[in-house]
Enzyme design. Structure first.
Site, PDB file in Angstrom:
ATOM      1  CB  SER A  49     -35.833 -10.424  -3.919  1.00 53.17           C
ATOM      2  OG  SER A  49     -36.268 -11.761  -3.983  1.00 53.17           O
ATOM      3  CG  ASP A 134     -32.561 -14.916  -9.718  1.00 53.07           C
ATOM      4  OD1 ASP A 134     -32.810 -15.847  -8.924  1.00 53.07           O
ATOM      5  OD2 ASP A 134     -32.790 -13.719  -9.473  1.00 53.07           O
ATOM      6  CG  HIS A 169     -32.244 -14.088  -5.964  1.00 56.22           C
ATOM      7  ND1 HIS A 169     -33.266 -13.577  -6.737  1.00 56.22           N
ATOM      8  CD2 HIS A 169     -32.547 -13.755  -4.672  1.00 56.22           C
ATOM      9  CE1 HIS A 169     -34.156 -12.977  -5.958  1.00 56.22           C
ATOM     10  NE2 HIS A 169     -33.741 -13.074  -4.706  1.00 56.22           N
TER      11      HIS A 169
END
Length: 205
Positions: A49, A134, A169
């Site tokens: 991320s 995501d 995610h």
């Protein structure tokens, strides 16, 4: 992190000082190499991320320091994402990076955005993961980054894009599936570091 305290982070680790976090990371790698702990051919990095932004930025800045990189759902198209307030988390993330719609932040953020700083250089072996569903880092961000590296790099080390067609995610929520996904990343790193003999099974050619 946090060794330098909250004050350091507020004054020297965000907004128009964000690049310090990338150069600090490179300094740590140079410290390990210079101290004989490892060599660049035996040094792998991973980030997920926003941590994917970190590793994405440093492989653009100092690709010579690393042999392999695993970037999980990496936030690499900084400008496109942060200019669009309709994307979840964009507005709240302005508190970390700055708002690129403002002149004082735009050029600075552009200077480290991984997608916007790919160039003709020898990149380390890279494995990138993405999730089709995501909502935080859309799959097209890592896809775009991989495509640019593939087009501009000057070497032919492994460059893999793995898109999970059912995850978001946070990757697989099932424990055993998560372990299986992690094992793929570890196998990639061990192969690129020349440590295949540590695997408990033959690595497929």
């Amino acid at each position: 992190g946090g060794e330098m305290g909250r004050d350091w982070y507020e004054k020297h680790g965000k907004y128009l000082a964000k690049r310090n976090t990338f150069t600090d990371f490179c300094d740590c790698a140079e410290f390990l190499i210079g101290g004989g702990v490892t060599t660049s051919d035996r040094l792998a990095i991973t980030g997920r991320s926003a941590g994917g932004l970190l590793v994405g930025a440093v492989v653009n800045m100092r690709p010579d320091l690393f042999r392999a990189c695993v970037a999980g759902v990496p936030f690499v198209d900084v400008m496109t994402t942060m200019c669009d307030p309709s994307i979840p988390l964009t507005v709240t993330e302005w508190e970390e990076w700055g708002n690129p719609n403002e002149d004082r932040y735009h050029d600075y953020m552009m200077s480290y955005s991984p997608v916007d700083n790919v160039g003709p250089k020898d990149y380390p072996a890279i494995m990138v993961t993405a999730g089709l569903n995501d909502p935080r880092v859309a799959y097209w961000e890592p896809s775009k980054w991989v495509a640019r590296i593939r087009d501009q790099r000057t070497n032919k080390r492994a460059l893999l894009l793995k898109v999970d067609m059912s995850s978001g995610h946070f990757s697989a929520s099932d424990r055993y599936r998560h372990m299986r996904e992690s094992s793929i990343e570890y196998a990639f790193i061990l192969k690129e570091l020349g440590c295949v003999e540590l695997l408990p099974f033959p690595f497929p050619e």
